[in-house]
Design an enzyme around this catalytic site. Structure first.
Site, mmCIF file in Angstrom:
data_model
loop_
_atom_site.group_PDB
_atom_site.id
_atom_site.type_symbol
_atom_site.label_atom_id
_atom_site.label_comp_id
_atom_site.label_asym_id
_atom_site.label_seq_id
_atom_site.Cartn_x
_atom_site.Cartn_y
_atom_site.Cartn_z
ATOM 1 N N THR A 69 26.712 78.365 63.085
ATOM 2 C CA THR A 69 25.454 77.882 63.505
ATOM 3 C C THR A 69 24.687 78.291 64.834
ATOM 4 O OG1 THR A 69 24.482 75.467 63.705
ATOM 5 C CG2 THR A 69 26.501 75.933 64.801
ATOM 6 N N LYS A 73 23.285 82.739 63.823
ATOM 7 C CA LYS A 73 22.907 82.911 62.454
ATOM 8 C C LYS A 73 22.496 84.380 62.104
ATOM 9 C CE LYS A 73 22.312 78.174 60.875
ATOM 10 N NZ LYS A 73 21.587 77.419 60.074
ATOM 11 N N ASN A 94 24.933 81.658 57.594
ATOM 12 C CA ASN A 94 25.691 80.592 58.175
ATOM 13 C C ASN A 94 27.045 80.164 57.546
ATOM 14 O OD1 ASN A 94 24.928 79.495 55.587
ATOM 15 N ND2 ASN A 94 23.794 77.810 56.253
ATOM 16 N N ASP A 110 21.488 77.551 53.570
ATOM 17 C CA ASP A 110 20.507 76.608 53.739
ATOM 18 C C ASP A 110 19.600 76.224 52.617
ATOM 19 O OD1 ASP A 110 21.442 76.113 56.184
ATOM 20 O OD2 ASP A 110 19.964 77.361 57.292
ATOM 21 N N GLY A 134 6.781 74.203 61.818
ATOM 22 C CA GLY A 134 7.598 74.476 63.050
ATOM 23 C C GLY A 134 8.223 75.975 62.850
ATOM 24 N N ALA A 135 8.929 76.343 63.496
ATOM 25 C CA ALA A 135 9.451 77.822 63.125
ATOM 26 C C ALA A 135 10.850 77.970 63.540
ATOM 27 C CB ALA A 135 8.831 78.881 64.392
ATOM 28 N N GLY A 136 11.717 76.742 63.721
ATOM 29 C CA GLY A 136 12.986 76.747 63.874
ATOM 30 C C GLY A 136 13.786 77.519 62.782
ATOM 31 N N GLY A 137 15.126 77.634 63.105
ATOM 32 C CA GLY A 137 16.026 78.191 62.096
ATOM 33 C C GLY A 137 16.002 77.667 60.621
ATOM 34 N N ALA A 138 16.021 76.340 60.465
ATOM 35 C CA ALA A 138 15.875 75.922 59.270
ATOM 36 C C ALA A 138 14.759 76.083 58.418
ATOM 37 C CB ALA A 138 16.213 74.299 59.345
#
Length: 155
Positions: A69, A73, A94, A110, A134-138
């Site tokens: 995590t 990643k 992941n 994911d 958003g631009a987060g990992g998920a």
């Protein structure tokens, strides 16, 4: 009774920070319920130590694999011997599985998990459009093109 022995396969979750993770508790409960002789432990690994820890885990013969995590990643991609299609497409890993020959195979779950979750709740995503904010990992990783059955728009 659940007993850890010399035969027990070791799984890990690598994160920084680690105190918030709930994965080991959930996985260990599932392993016990299914009678699998394995246990997952949380490992607090800083970014600067990741390669060293991953190299050491390769040498642990009872190590079966790990969950990866944030913030690791993308860094774990270069540490794996082979990658799933989804991991190559997203340039992130992941989940790592140790193969019988000792090689480490990285995967990205994911997108698969997201689509399976929709379907379990009666939502067939094919033919629909999704908006990822958003631009987060998920947000960056979920829409793996090999399994994403709908157009993606972001903002």
């Amino acid at each position: 009774m659940w007993e850890i022995t010399g035969h027990t396969r070791v799984l890990a979750i690598l994160a920084d920070p680690i105190h918030q993770v709930k994965t080991p508790q959930c996985i260990n409960e599932l392993l016990r319920a299914q009678g699998v002789d394995a246990a997952m432990v949380p490992l607090h690994v800083g970014a600067h130590d990741l390669a060293t820890v991953f190299s050491a885990l390769r040498r642990v013969r009872s190590f079966a694999g790990c969950i990866v995590t944030m913030p690791h990643k993308t860094a774990v991609v270069a540490l794996c011997d082979e990658l799933s299609v989804e991991a190559r497409q997203t340039d992130a890993v992941n989940a790592v599985r140790r193969l019988a020959d000792g090689r480490m195979r990285g995967g990205m779950l994911d997108g698969i998990g997201f689509i399976d979750g929709l379907r379990r709740h009666g939502i067939e995503p094919a033919g629909h459009c999704v908006y990822l904010a958003g631009a987060g990992g998920a947000a960056r990783r979920a829409p793996s093109r090999s399994l994403w059955p709908m157009p993606v728009r972001g903002g």
